[in-house]
Design an enzyme around this catalytic site. Structure first.
Site, short mmCIF file in Angstrom:
data_model
loop_
_atom_site.label_atom_id
_atom_site.label_comp_id
_atom_site.label_asym_id
_atom_site.label_seq_id
_atom_site.Cartn_x
_atom_site.Cartn_y
_atom_site.Cartn_z
CB SER A 45 -0.91 0.01 1.23
OG SER A 45 -0.17 -0.21 2.42
CD GLU A 113 -2.08 -8.41 -2.90
OE1 GLU A 113 -2.66 -8.34 -4.01
OE2 GLU A 113 -1.71 -7.41 -2.27
CD GLU A 180 -7.59 -5.27 0.89
OE1 GLU A 180 -6.47 -5.83 0.90
OE2 GLU A 180 -7.77 -4.10 0.49
O1 KIV Z 1 -0.63 -3.36 1.42
C1 KIV Z 1 -1.29 -3.32 2.46
O2 KIV Z 1 -1.19 -2.39 3.28
C2 KIV Z 1 -2.21 -4.41 2.72
C3 KIV Z 1 -3.31 -4.17 3.71
C4 KIV Z 1 -4.35 -3.30 3.13
C5 KIV Z 1 -3.88 -5.43 4.22
O3 KIV Z 1 -2.11 -5.44 2.13
#
Ligand code: KIV
Length: 264
Positions: A45, A113, A180
């Site tokens: 993120s 993922e 998620e």
């Molecule tokens: O990249 C991230 O911060 C995440 C969270 C939203 C779970 O995967």
């Protein structure tokens, strides 16, 4: 005492909820860790909240290694989980090499993922000493396949498939599952179905742990605020207070509330 994957398993066994929060630098890592957050996630993120991209796809291994090593310096005993960036675990060989880099930088666990296609890779990582969290549901690296950021597992066919995938990935060696944006009843079924701890974001109150992006829970949201986000700074008045309030609200399961949850 430092948090390990055994600590997370103990929480699940006792039915005690644990907290996870992102951090990308040493200062935040220290504050988050000292506030009692169990797991620090260096999420990809960071491609969106730090770098301003509209997805997580441009994040590179070099960038993740830089942020993981910064967080490791500030950490005071939380478990450090690092995201493997887009396409860095497309083959088992690549995953082993890239996960090793993140572990050398200070990660205690990596997050991937995907679904059942990751079974062999998770097995290989796990056998070689790398704890793995498997991220299912709305997996942001798949935004182009999903055609947007959408709640996943809404119909029974997809819900059953997600339960099957979570079980298969845990059987392959995953030490944790992250869900998620899935309906709360489905997240509860998955949490019941697998022995590994399940962490949720936008997945209701019945998962074993909760995660948020630190910018989001401090009210630093630039676009539309996602349903699952709560601004803890608004009530607390300080960053430290907000993070402590988050830890307490996760622990007593007052967060997430109904208004942060997808029903179906
Ligand atoms: O990249 C991230 O911060 C995440 C969270 C939203 C779970 O995967």
């Amino acid at each position: 005492m430092a948090v390990t994957i055994n600590t997370l398993r103990d929480y699940k066994q006792k039915g005690e909820a644990f907290s996870v929060l992102t951090s990308y630098d040493a200062t935040f890592a220290q504050i988050v860790s000292e506030a009692g957050v169990d797991v620090i996630l260096i999420g990809d993120s960071l491609g969106m909240v730090l770098q301003g991209h509209d997805s997580t796809l441009p994040v590179t291994m070099d960038q993740m290694v830089y942020h993981v090593s910064s967080v490791a310096k500030g950490n005071r005993g939380s478990l450090i989980m690092a995201d493997m960036p887009f396409m860095t675990y497309g083959t088992t060989e690549a995953a082993l090499e890239n996960a090793a880099e993140l572990m050398r930088a200070g990660a205690h666990m990596v997050k991937l993922e995907g679904t059942d296609w990751m079974k062999d890779t998770i097995h290989a990582l796990s056998e070689r000493g790398v704890p793995v969290c498997a991220h299912l549901g709305l997996t942001p690296q798949f935004v182009n396949k999903f055609g947007g950021y959408k709640v996943q597992g809404r119909d029974e066919k997809h819900a059953e498939l997600m339960i099957e995938h979570a079980s298969e990935l845990v059987a392959a060696g995953a030490d944790a599952i992250l869900l998620e944006c899935v309906p709360a009843p489905l997240a509860a079924r998955i949490t019941q179905a697998v022995q590994a701890p399940v962490i949720g974001i936008g997945a209701g109150a019945d998962t074993d742990g909760q995660v948020l992006v630190v910018h989001d829970m401090l009210g630093m949201v630039t676009g539309r605020k996602p349903r699952f986000v709560k601004d803890f700074l608004a009530e607390s008045g300080s960053i430290k207070g907000a993070i402590e309030a988050y830890v307490a609200a996760v622990r007593d399961r007052s967060f997430p509330a109904e208004e942060h949850t997808f029903k179906a």
